[in-house]
Write an enzyme that holds these catalytic residues in place. Structure first.
Site, mmCIF file in Angstrom:
data_model
loop_
_atom_site.group_PDB
_atom_site.id
_atom_site.type_symbol
_atom_site.label_atom_id
_atom_site.label_comp_id
_atom_site.label_asym_id
_atom_site.label_seq_id
_atom_site.Cartn_x
_atom_site.Cartn_y
_atom_site.Cartn_z
ATOM 1 C CE LYS A 1 -4.293 0.994 2.490
ATOM 2 N NZ LYS A 1 -4.935 0.767 3.773
HETATM 3 C C1 E4P Z 1 -8.318 1.719 3.911
HETATM 4 O O1 E4P Z 1 -7.513 0.964 3.436
HETATM 5 C C2 E4P Z 1 -8.111 2.411 5.180
HETATM 6 O O2 E4P Z 1 -7.352 1.574 6.022
HETATM 7 C C3 E4P Z 1 -9.396 2.689 5.933
HETATM 8 O O3 E4P Z 1 -10.541 2.274 5.221
HETATM 9 C C4 E4P Z 1 -9.480 4.037 6.543
HETATM 10 O O4 E4P Z 1 -10.701 4.148 7.239
HETATM 11 P P1 E4P Z 1 -10.976 5.263 8.357
HETATM 12 O O5 E4P Z 1 -11.313 6.543 7.661
HETATM 13 O O6 E4P Z 1 -12.156 4.731 9.110
HETATM 14 O O7 E4P Z 1 -9.734 5.357 9.184
#
Ligand code: E4P
Length: 223
Positions: A83
């Protein structure tokens, strides 16, 4: 639509994997911090439980260091998706990594223009954060609609839309109606998809009526 779970909690992941409905896992630095564990160890464990893509995020922001971290992460298991942040260096790394056959999830996407860049950089997944857009008074789902439409216009782009920052089941339904490929859900949201009060009420009635019959489908002592 594929369902990923957005957590680094291995107990949650094991329980959800047992349902047979889990297609992958996403993590981020905040979720790793919350787990209180070492990233390499927790990603390795998750990859052994879930055969689908497991996103592990780099912490570097500069190209050479992103590549060094990506190299460590992708060696953990064949199902690691590295990522990277949606920045010029992140997308440069995305292009290199995808060219080497590594799955890449481009994260922190908040505009259709960013999503177009990520697809051109060869991202396996683009992660638009719908909940965080809703939080600031914008329409996160409008972004999903735009990205899905743009990608459909160019079949050469193979990037999957991974709806992230999901807060509730309506996000999931709306994203599915738009044709998004994947949603990554916090465990509680994933579990809440099962729920409907009429299911509970109907089941209670069926069980009460069944008890009145005095029957057993499997007779006691027959196995
Ligand atoms: C996606 O890969 C992120 O880890 C995640 O969905 C972020 O979500 P949040 O806005 O609830 O932290």
């Amino acid at each position: 639509m594929k369902f990923f779970v957005d957590t680094a909690d291995i107990a949650e992941i094991k329980a959800l994997a047992a349902t047979g409905l889990l297609d992958g896992v996403t993590t981020n630095p905040s979720l790793i911090a919350k787990s209180g564990r070492r990233i390499l160890e927790v990603i390795k464990e998750i990859c052994a439980v879930v055969p689908g893509p497991v996103s592990a995020e780099v912490a570097a922001t500069e190209y050479d260091q992103i590549m060094r971290e990506a190299d460590v992460l992708r060696r953990i298991a064949g199902n690691v998706a590295v990522k990277v942040p949606l920045t010029p260096d992140g997308l440069r790394a995305c292009r290199t990594l995808s060219g080497q056959g590594t799955m890449v999830n481009v994260t922190l996407c908040f505009s259709a223009a960013q999503a177009l860049l990520a697809a051109k950089a060869g991202a396996t997944f683009i992660s638009p954060f719908v909940g965080r857009l809703d939080d600031i008074g914008q329409d996160g789902m409008l972004l999903i609609a735009d990205i899905v439409q743009i990608y459909r216009n160019y079949p050469v782009l193979k990037t999957e839309v991974l709806v992230a920052s999901v807060r509730h089941p309506i996000h999931v339904i709306e994203a599915a109606k738009l044709g998004a490929h994947v949603a990554t859900l916090p465990p509680a949201v994933l579990r809440s998809l099962y729920n409907h009060p009429l299911t509970d009420k109907g089941l209670a009635t069926f069980l009460a009526d069944w008890a009145k019959t005095g029957q057993q489908i499997v007779e006691t002592g027959s196995t």
